[in-house]
Structures are given as C-alpha cells and as structure tokens.
Write an enzyme that holds these catalytic residues in place. Structure first.
Site, PDB file in Angstrom:
ATOM      1  N   ASP A 359       0.829  -1.204   0.000  1.00 15.10           N
ATOM      2  CA  ASP A 359       0.000   0.000   0.000  1.00 15.10           C
ATOM      3  C   ASP A 359       0.867   1.260   0.000  1.00 15.10           C
ATOM      4  O   ASP A 359       1.991   1.263   0.493  1.00 15.10           O
ATOM      5  CB  ASP A 359      -0.895  -0.042   1.251  1.00 15.10           C
ATOM      6  CG  ASP A 359      -1.909   1.067   1.293  1.00 15.10           C
ATOM      7  OD1 ASP A 359      -2.731   1.147   0.362  1.00 15.10           O
ATOM      8  OD2 ASP A 359      -1.894   1.853   2.265  1.00 15.10           O
ATOM      9  N   GLU A 388       1.668   0.182  -4.903  1.00 15.00           N
ATOM     10  CA  GLU A 388       0.627   1.141  -5.290  1.00 15.00           C
ATOM     11  C   GLU A 388       1.252   2.514  -5.511  1.00 15.00           C
ATOM     12  O   GLU A 388       1.678   3.176  -4.567  1.00 15.00           O
ATOM     13  CB  GLU A 388      -0.452   1.244  -4.202  1.00 15.00           C
ATOM     14  CG  GLU A 388      -1.555   2.217  -4.583  1.00 15.00           C
ATOM     15  CD  GLU A 388      -2.389   2.676  -3.397  1.00 15.00           C
ATOM     16  OE1 GLU A 388      -3.561   3.025  -3.594  1.00 15.00           O
ATOM     17  OE2 GLU A 388      -1.850   2.704  -2.263  1.00 15.00           O
TER      18      GLU A 388
END
Length: 647
Positions: A359, A388
């Site tokens: 993330d 990400e």
C-alpha cells in the site's frame, strides 16, 4: 538485486540512536526445553525459521523495565551478536545470528536482573515448509480478484463482535460501519471465484485494526502480527491460503509499510524518540493532533523523482502522516526497518504467499523500500510484489519498476507497479464520442506508452478497486462500454485485477467515489439476502449476462499462452474501430473494439501482417466460426474476440 543493507548495517548505525549495547561471544551448547515459558509481554517476530540466506534476526522484546535485564541463551548454531537498549526502558532489541548448522527446535532466552530475578521466554525456530524457489508469485498468466473482506461474505456470525475492541457492533445500513464479512466467507466461496476463471485472490488487509471507527477497511493496523478476530484467526487465514494452493491459485497479501493505526499497541510507549515521523509534534500535541497533521503532510509524490524538489516538500510528503489517525512509520530508524522487513518475510513463510501488494508505496522512505523489496526477492527469487503508485503519469509508474534506467540511479527491486494511467485511458477513451475516432486513440496511445516501461507485462492493470469509483458507474451504466473495457483489460500485456462485484455490475451511482459505497456488500454473502450472486438467485438478466461474459473471457485467458507472454500488435483506431492482437506460435487472438452504433463491414486488408489470410477463427463468446478473408461483418457496437485456437 540489492542485498538487505539495513539489516546488515544495523550494527554500524545503531549508535546514532544512543543505544547502549552489549556483545555476547559465549560458546553455546544446546539446552533441551522441558517446559514452554512465556514470561515476556511481547517478542516479535513470535517465531522464525532456519535456512534463510540472511542469517541475521533481530528480536523486539517488550516488557516492563526489560531494558535493565541481561539476556542469556544457549542453543547450538544460534548466537547473540548484540543487545540494544532503546530510549524506552521497556524494550530490548536482540541481534541473533542463525548459522547453517542450526536445527529446528525450541530454546529459552533468560532475562536476568541485577537483583537476581529472572524472566524466561521460550523461542522457536521452525523448519521451512518448502524451498524458497517454490514461492512463485503472480504474473501475466494470472487474473486477480480483489476483495474487501468485511463486505464479501459473512460465514461466521459468531465473530461479528469481539468483547474488548474499541469499535463494536454490526450495521449493514452504515457504509462506514462493520458489516461482518470474514476470511471464512472468502474460503467458503472459492468455488465461485475459481469457476469465474480467476487464479489469484487479493483481500484487503485482515490484520487487526482496533480503532474506534472505520476499522472495517484494514489499513490502520494496530498489531502487525495479529489477524483481526472479527475476520478470523491465524488458522482461518492459513486455511484460506491452503485452499487456494490446493486449487493452484495464489493468495496475495495486502501489506502496509508506510503507517500503522493510531491505536497500535506501541503508540502508548514508543521504543525510540524517532520510531514514527513527526513524533515530537505528536507527543507535544497529542490531544489536538488532527490539527497538527494537516500542517506537516502533503501528497506531492513527485518529490521522489523531482530534481528540483525542496527538502521541505520532500520531508512533508515522506514523513507526514497519511491521515491523522495513521502514524507515519520512520523506516530510517534501522530497528523499524528490520521490523518491517522481518514482518513481511514472516507472513510470506507463514501463509505460503503468492505475492504482496504494498500500500501507499511512494510515501515511505524510498531507499528503505528498495531494501525491503530487495530483501524479500533475495530470499524468494520467483516471488512477486506490486506497489501502489496512484499516478496517471507513466513516468512515475515506470520509475518504480525494477531495472528502469532512472537518472538518479535508483533501483526499486520492485517487480510490478499499478497502472492507474491505463485505467484512466480506458475510461476516457470509451466515454468520449466527439472525435473522429470516437476517443479510441486515448486507449491506443495509452498502450503505446509501454515503450517507457522495463517490463509492461509485469505491471498490474485494473478498471476499479477499493479506492476508486466502480467501473459501471464510471461508464454511467453503459453495459456495452463496460464489456469493451473488461475485454480489453484481459487482452493487454499486463497482470489484470478485477474488483469483486464488477462481474454483476455493482455500482456507486448514489454517491460516486464514496469509499463506503464502493465497498458495498456482495449480494448473497449474508444469510437472508434476497439476491444471491453466488447462485444467481435474484440477479437481473444483465447481471447474469455479465457474469457469463467475464467467465468466458477469463477461462479462455487462463489457458492462453499468447495472452500470457505473446507478442502484442495493435492498429491505430480508424472510424471508431480499434484492433489489438496477441500472438504466440500458432495462437493468435484478435480483439476488435467497435464504437459504431450501426453494423459495419471491416476491411481486413489493413491487417495483412497478422498472417491470418484464409484461416478459421472462433469467436470466444459466441463460438461462431469465421474465415479471415477480405472483410468481416460486425453487427453491433462492442467487442469481438477471435482466436485461432480450436478449443
């Protein structure tokens, strides 16, 4: 590939943190453990394994006044190299070396105080379940099903409420409350996921988020080694992984290196003065931190690459808290760096993972992220990690992929990054109708940007996810555009990810982009649901049709070497038609997007270099056979997918 610099350099840099150190050079002799003892509040990692390339292990030990104790241990093949005291007296960090001669087993670590009192903790080294090379990550042969666990299926209502946690209650009418979905709900419906044609499952995080509100999404972890009991247990998590493996499918774990939850157990007693970023401001303004965080963070991720970026802008991006209830972890602290790296490896080994999704990748210290990815890939050479990077700029997407020739010489060690740029190109191309090619050039030129990428087929592409509006909403309820987008997504040289519910046209029309609404409950996941998408009961004809459509393409894709690794060739859009081909050996797939409302006859002379003249091709949706001759008739707006494979 980089080696684990931060772990190896711990001994050199630890003095920066004013830690007192002691060294143990004692010869050790194995002592059998007759009784397991757990006197210590926390030891992390809770256990480890023998046989890693990196023979170093750093234990975090948390217990009242443990900093005043002297640790002793005796186990063949394991040595205490250094003992580090922290700023808080309630922590010790032990550097162990686990040699090649070490055997799996248990041993006691004794913590002796000056008054003669003693605490004992039994620690275990395990044998690894399979060779490192057998940890095979996701790649372009996979299709990934992304799930928000709280909103997918509730298989165990008994764990809906757990006494003692800060957020209580289930309220399915509140988009930001917990709804009760759990890990067992995913496991229970693996037949459905596999039958659709998916080969990998990526659940949003299922580690504990013991937060007062918003705990359902999983991204504010309050213990990096504990499964949230409202989702299940470590055993149910392992059962999910094992069930996927038995189907030759992969489990991708969503991890967070950038931040934790504000109520993480260590926030009440931080080990070092720089364990989290802006720690001094947090401790000074702890009662009014929501105001302070807005003064110390921005989201200018380009400061990672910008040669002109000011130091202050870069610091606010890298160190500022993501939001006020997610403290930013300081990976420049070598003990924090070791902690995160070891935690990731612990989960790979514990679950037998088929990949990690990291993330908020650009928000962490980028040198640390290179070491983190490098450490994992060194141990597991066939593994996969996707980061990400929420950017529509291909330059930024390419920067983070391993092997990219960056001017600053940065190498991320990251195999895959997320293709937000292509997502936008597809949506914009199919929503536009005003230009001569009806917008399709945006999609064409988006794919043409692949010249900027080191390995386009290792990039993860998607149309929607847990943070973006549902694709059916993006296309304003246009089913044909949704089908064209999905078919193109699954034909590209990429790793495709599809969000749960896309196959039944789930939407967020009521409030586009609202996170709670994007993560709507999957119908049929709760007892008493009047609509059941798993069985098809109560679905509309359009929803059933979309399920079948995706199932046909995904199951063809599963066995298509040309889509997995074939040559890509596309032809610039003309008159509202765009043609993409994938070619490998005797298999050629031709994907035709037609945005014209009226029937047309497509002249095939332009596509002569595909070498298909006179060949029979099958439509993978209708099973119709056509002969590639001078032209083909396209009856409707939409996608046509043709293949030279007979089955």
């Amino acid at each position: 590939m980089k080696t684990l610099k931060l772990t190896l350099l711990t001994l050199l840099v630890a003095t920066v943190f004013s830690c007192q150190e002691t060294t143990s050079e004692e010869k050790v002799v194995s002592e059998p453990v007759t009784e397991i003892q757990n006197d210590i509040e926390k030891v992390e990692p809770p256990h480890w394994w023998i046989g890693f390339k990196n023979q170093n292990l750093q234990l975090l030990v948390k217990h009242p006044n443990i900093g005043k104790a002297t640790p002793k241990m005796s186990y063949q093949g394991v040595s205490v190299i250094k003992v580090h005291k922290a700023d808080s007296p309630n922590y010790l960090f032990l550097d162990l070396e686990i040699s090649e001669t070490a055997k799996a087993g248990q041993f006691n670590i004794k913590f002796q105080h000056e008054d003669g009192s003693e605490l004992i903790q039994t620690y275990e080294l395990k044998s690894r379940e399979k060779p490192a090379e057998d940890y095979v990550g996701f790649d372009s042969s996979d299709a990934i099903y992304l799930i928000t666990p709280d909103r997918f299926a509730n298989a165990n209502p008994k764990n809906d409420e757990i006494e003692g946690l800060l957020q209580q209650g289930i309220d399915r009418t509140d988009n930001y409350a917990r709804h009760g979905g759990d890990i067992q709900g995913i496991t229970k419906h693996l037949d459905y996921i596999e039958d659709l044609g998916f080969t990998a499952v990526w659940p949003c995080p299922v580690l504990i988020n013991d937060m007062p509100n918003g705990s359902y999404h999983g991204y504010a972890m309050t213990d990096f080694y504990k499964v949230d009991p409202r989702f299940g247990t470590l055993e149910t998590y392992r059962e999910l992984a094992d069930n996927l493996r038995s189907r030759d499918m992969k489990l991708i774990m969503d991890q967070v290196a950038n931040h934790c939850g504000l109520y993480h157990w260590w926030m009440e007693d931080l080990p070092f003065k720089d364990w989290v970023n802006y720690q001094e401001l947090y401790e000074e303004h702890i009662d009014n931190w929501d105001w302070k965080v807005t003064k110390t963070s921005n989201h200018r991720r380009t400061t990672n690459q910008d040669p002109y970026a000011s130091k202050s802008d870069h610091r606010e991006m890298a160190d500022g808290w993501f939001v006020s209830d997610m403290p930013d972890l300081n990976q420049r602290n070598p003990f924090m760096a070791n902690y995160i790296i070891q935690n990731s490896i612990w989960w790979v080994e514990t679950l037998g993972l088929g990949g990690i999704r990291q993330d908020t990748y650009p928000y962490s210290d980028k040198d640390f992220m290179s070491d983190w990815a490098g450490a994992i890939m060194t141990e597991y050479p066939n593994f996969s990690i996707v980061g990400e990077e929420w950017s529509y700029n291909p330059l930024l997407i390419g920067y983070w992929q391993e092997g990219h020739h960056n001017n600053d010489k940065y190498n991320s060690n990251l195999k895959s990054t997320m293709d937000f740029a292509m997502q936008k190109h597809i949506v914009d191309a199919l929503n536009e109708y005003e230009s001569w090619d009806q917008g399709l050039v945006k999609m064409y030129e988006g794919l043409a940007n692949d010249f900027a990428y080191t390995s386009p087929k290792d990039i993860m592409v998607f149309l929607d996810n847990h943070d973006k509006s549902r694709v059916f909403t993006e296309f304003k309820g246009d089913i044909t555009n949704t089908k064209m987008a999905l078919s193109y997504l699954l034909m590209m040289p990429r790793i495709p990810q599809i969000y749960y519910g896309t196959e039944i046209l789930m939407d967020d029309f009521d409030n586009p982009g609202d996170h709670g609404l994007i993560r709507t409950d999957f119908p049929g996941g709760w007892e008493g649901d009047t609509v059941n998408a798993f069985s098809g009961e109560g679905l509309t004809a359009a929803q059933k049709d979309m399920q079948v459509y995706l199932k046909q393409i995904l199951n063809y894709r599963k066995n298509s070497k040309a889509i997995h690794n074939g040559k890509t060739m596309h032809f610039a859009p003309e008159d509202g038609v765009y043609v993409l081909a994938r070619i490998l050996g005797n298999e050629t797939i031709v994907h035709i997007i037609n945005k014209n409302e009226n029937p047309l006859e497509l002249d095939l002379d332009r596509f002569e270099e595909l070498g298909l003249d006179g060949k029979s091709l099958k439509n993978i949706i209708s099973d119709e056979i056509i002969i590639w001759d001078t032209s083909i008739k396209i009856a409707n707006k939409g996608s046509v997918i043709l293949t030279t494979k007979s089955n």
